[in-house]
Design an enzyme around this catalytic site. Structure first.
Site, PDB file in Angstrom:
ATOM      1  N   ASP A  53      44.616  56.742  63.108  1.00  0.00           N
ATOM      2  CA  ASP A  53      43.521  56.983  63.772  1.00  0.00           C
ATOM      3  C   ASP A  53      43.135  55.846  64.434  1.00  0.00           C
ATOM      4  O   ASP A  53      42.199  54.948  64.077  1.00  0.00           O
ATOM      5  CB  ASP A  53      42.620  57.376  62.708  1.00  0.00           C
ATOM      6  CG  ASP A  53      41.187  58.114  63.025  1.00  0.00           C
ATOM      7  OD1 ASP A  53      41.180  58.463  64.524  1.00  0.00           O
ATOM      8  OD2 ASP A  53      39.884  58.186  62.374  1.00  0.00           O
ATOM      9  N   GLU A  86      40.791  63.939  73.330  1.00  0.00           N
ATOM     10  CA  GLU A  86      39.267  64.808  73.185  1.00  0.00           C
ATOM     11  C   GLU A  86      38.717  65.225  74.454  1.00  0.00           C
ATOM     12  O   GLU A  86      38.847  64.259  75.406  1.00  0.00           O
ATOM     13  CB  GLU A  86      38.371  63.884  72.469  1.00  0.00           C
ATOM     14  CG  GLU A  86      37.273  64.646  72.171  1.00  0.00           C
ATOM     15  CD  GLU A  86      36.647  64.116  70.481  1.00  0.00           C
ATOM     16  OE1 GLU A  86      35.665  64.522  70.121  1.00  0.00           O
ATOM     17  OE2 GLU A  86      37.232  63.310  69.967  1.00  0.00           O
ATOM     18  N   LYS A  95      41.140  67.854  71.279  1.00  0.00           N
ATOM     19  CA  LYS A  95      40.085  67.833  70.497  1.00  0.00           C
ATOM     20  C   LYS A  95      38.835  68.252  70.859  1.00  0.00           C
ATOM     21  O   LYS A  95      38.424  68.003  72.177  1.00  0.00           O
ATOM     22  CB  LYS A  95      40.071  66.342  69.986  1.00  0.00           C
ATOM     23  CG  LYS A  95      41.006  65.658  69.056  1.00  0.00           C
ATOM     24  CD  LYS A  95      40.687  64.433  68.632  1.00  0.00           C
ATOM     25  CE  LYS A  95      39.583  64.351  67.484  1.00  0.00           C
ATOM     26  NZ  LYS A  95      39.609  62.955  67.109  1.00  0.00           N
ATOM     27  N   THR A 139      37.131  68.804  65.680  1.00  0.00           N
ATOM     28  CA  THR A 139      36.709  67.678  65.283  1.00  0.00           C
ATOM     29  C   THR A 139      35.241  67.982  64.814  1.00  0.00           C
ATOM     30  O   THR A 139      34.520  68.968  65.025  1.00  0.00           O
ATOM     31  CB  THR A 139      37.064  66.562  65.935  1.00  0.00           C
ATOM     32  OG1 THR A 139      36.692  65.558  65.598  1.00  0.00           O
ATOM     33  CG2 THR A 139      36.165  66.594  67.455  1.00  0.00           C
ATOM     34  N   PHE A 143      35.606  65.554  58.534  1.00  0.00           N
ATOM     35  CA  PHE A 143      35.224  64.327  58.350  1.00  0.00           C
ATOM     36  C   PHE A 143      34.502  63.937  56.930  1.00  0.00           C
ATOM     37  O   PHE A 143      33.341  63.833  56.605  1.00  0.00           O
ATOM     38  CB  PHE A 143      33.980  63.931  59.374  1.00  0.00           C
ATOM     39  CG  PHE A 143      34.637  63.581  60.935  1.00  0.00           C
ATOM     40  CD1 PHE A 143      35.513  64.218  61.239  1.00  0.00           C
ATOM     41  CD2 PHE A 143      33.926  62.974  61.625  1.00  0.00           C
ATOM     42  CE1 PHE A 143      36.195  63.985  62.475  1.00  0.00           C
ATOM     43  CE2 PHE A 143      34.410  62.602  63.011  1.00  0.00           C
ATOM     44  CZ  PHE A 143      35.494  63.235  63.374  1.00  0.00           C
TER      45      PHE A 143
END
Length: 326
Positions: free
Chosen positions: A18, A100, A136, A160, A182
Site C-alpha cells: 500500500d 484511483e 479504484k 475503496t 478500511f
C-alpha cells in the site's frame, strides 16, 4: 524455528503493498500494489521520483501544444501522473496495480465511467493489458453503479473507502472484482467515539467488520475479492490472516518481517460457508437506508472523499509549481 509473520502470512493471504514508493515495493516484492491520491501526492514530492513528475509534465506539455495555458498542461499531467507511477510499479511486480479515479467524481456515475475508461486507455496505450489494472472507485451508490458497467466492459474495479456491510453487499451484487474495506479508519472512528485508547485484535471494530464481509461473501458464493486495507498495527493484520488479500504499508510490512511467532489462520472460506448469516436484498433504497443508519460509515466515507480531494488539490498545486522549471 517458525518463519517470520510476513512469510507465514504470504502462505494464506495475498500480500499487497500500500504505497506509491517504488523502492519500498521492490524491497518487499508483493504480488500487487495499491495507490491512492494521498500516496501518489506523497511519492511525487520525493526527490527520487522527480524524474517521473518531470517526464509526465513534459508529455502533457507536448500533448497540449506550445500555446496551451499552464492550467491545461497541469490538468493533462494530473490525469497521467498516477498512470505514470502505475507503469513504473508494474515493472517491479508480477500482478496488478490499483489506480484511483478522481475522488471529486465520487457521486457522478457517468463522469466516473469516463475517467476510468481514460485511465485504462492510457495504460493500454503504454502496452499494459487491462487485466493488470484495477480502477479504484469510492464505494458510493453512484460509484458502485459505475463499476457494474465498467466490469461488463472488462475494466476491473477496486471499490475503496468501504466501511459498511451495505457497501460490500452492493459491490458484490454489482460484480466488482475487489473491495478494500478500511480497517484502521473504522478503528479510528470507534476510538474517538468511545474514548478508548486501544482494542485487542479480536474486538477491533475494523477487524470485525472485514470478518463479517468476508463471511458474507464466502457464505453466499460471491467471487468479489476482499482486500483489507488501512491498518494501524500488525495486530489488525494478524486478526485477518487468511483474508483474500491484505494491502499493507511498508512500515507494517517491515514490522511483520521482523516479528516471529506462529501465525494462526483466522479467516477461512470453509468456516464462513457454515456461518449463520442472513442474506440482504440490496437495492438503492436499502443501500441508502443502511447507510443513513450507519453513522460511522457515513462520516468516514464523507471524510475519506474530502481527504482524497484535498490530496488531489495539493498535487495540482505541486504540478503547477513544478511546471515553471520544465
Amino acid at each position: 524455528m517458525p518463519a517470520n509473520l510476513l512469510d507465514q502470512l504470504r502462505q494464506m493471504t495475498v500480500v499487497v503493498a500500500d504505497t506509491g514508493d517504488i523502492e519500498s515495493i521492490e524491497a518487499f516484492a508483493p504480488r500487487d500494489a495499491t495507490t491512492n491520491p494521498s500516496l501518489i501526492t506523497a511519492a511525487a514530492q520525493m526527490p527520487q521520483y522527480q524524474s517521473i513528475v518531470d517526464e509526465t509534465l513534459r508529455q502533457a506539455k507536448e500533448l497540449c501544444g506550445p500555446e496551451a495555458p499552464a492550467s491545461a498542461i497541469v490538468s493533462a499531467a494530473f490525469d497521467r501522473l498516477a498512470v505514470s507511477f502505475g507503469l513504473r510499479i508494474l515493472k517491479v511486480i508480477s500482478g496488478r496495480v490499483s489506480t484511483e479515479v478522481d475522488a471529486r467524481l465520487s457521486y457522478d456515475t457517468g463522469a466516473t465511467i469516463a475517467k476510468a475508461r481514460q485511465l485504462i486507455g492510457l495504460y493500454e496505450a503504454a502496452g499494459v493489458s487491462r487485466e493488470r489494472v484495477l480502477i479504484k472507485i469510492a464505494a458510493t451508490w453512484e460509484g458502485i453503479q459505475a463499476a457494474a458497467i465498467l466490469e461488463k466492459e472488462g475494466i476491473h474495479c477496486n471499490l475503496t473507502l468501504l466501511f459498511g456491510l451495505h457497501q460490500a453487499v452492493a459491490c458484490a451484487e454489482a460484480g466488482v472484482t475487489l473491495i478494500s474495506p478500511f480497517v484502521g479508519r473504522i478503528l479510528d472512528w470507534y476510538k474517538k467515539e468511545t474514548g478508548r485508547a486501544s482494542y485487542l485484535p479480536e474486538e477491533d471494530p475494523g477487524v470485525l467488520s472485514v470478518t463479517a464481509i468476508y463471511t458474507y461473501y464466502k457464505k453466499f458464493g460471491y467471487e468479489t475479492e476482499v482486500m483489507g486495507a488501512s491498518f494501524r498495527n500488525i495486530g489488525e493484520i494478524v486478526g485477518l490472516a487468511g483474508c483474500d488479500l491484505l494491502t499493507i504499508s511498508p512500515s507494517l510490512l517491515a514490522e511483520l518481517r521482523a516479528s516471529e511467532g506462529v501465525l494462526e489462520r483466522k479467516l477461512a472460506a470453509e468456516k464462513a460457508a457454515c456461518a449463520s448469516v442472513e442474506r440482504i436484498s440490496m437495492d438503492k433504497a436499502m443501500f441508502e437506508q443502511m447507510h443513513a443508519a450507519d453513522r460511522m460509515a457515513t462520516e468516514k466515507l464523507d471524510e475519506g472523499i474530502a481527504g482524497f480531494t484535498k490530496a488531489l488539490e495539493t498535487l495540482e498545486a505541486l504540478l503547477a509549481a513544478r511546471l515553471t522549471s520544465i
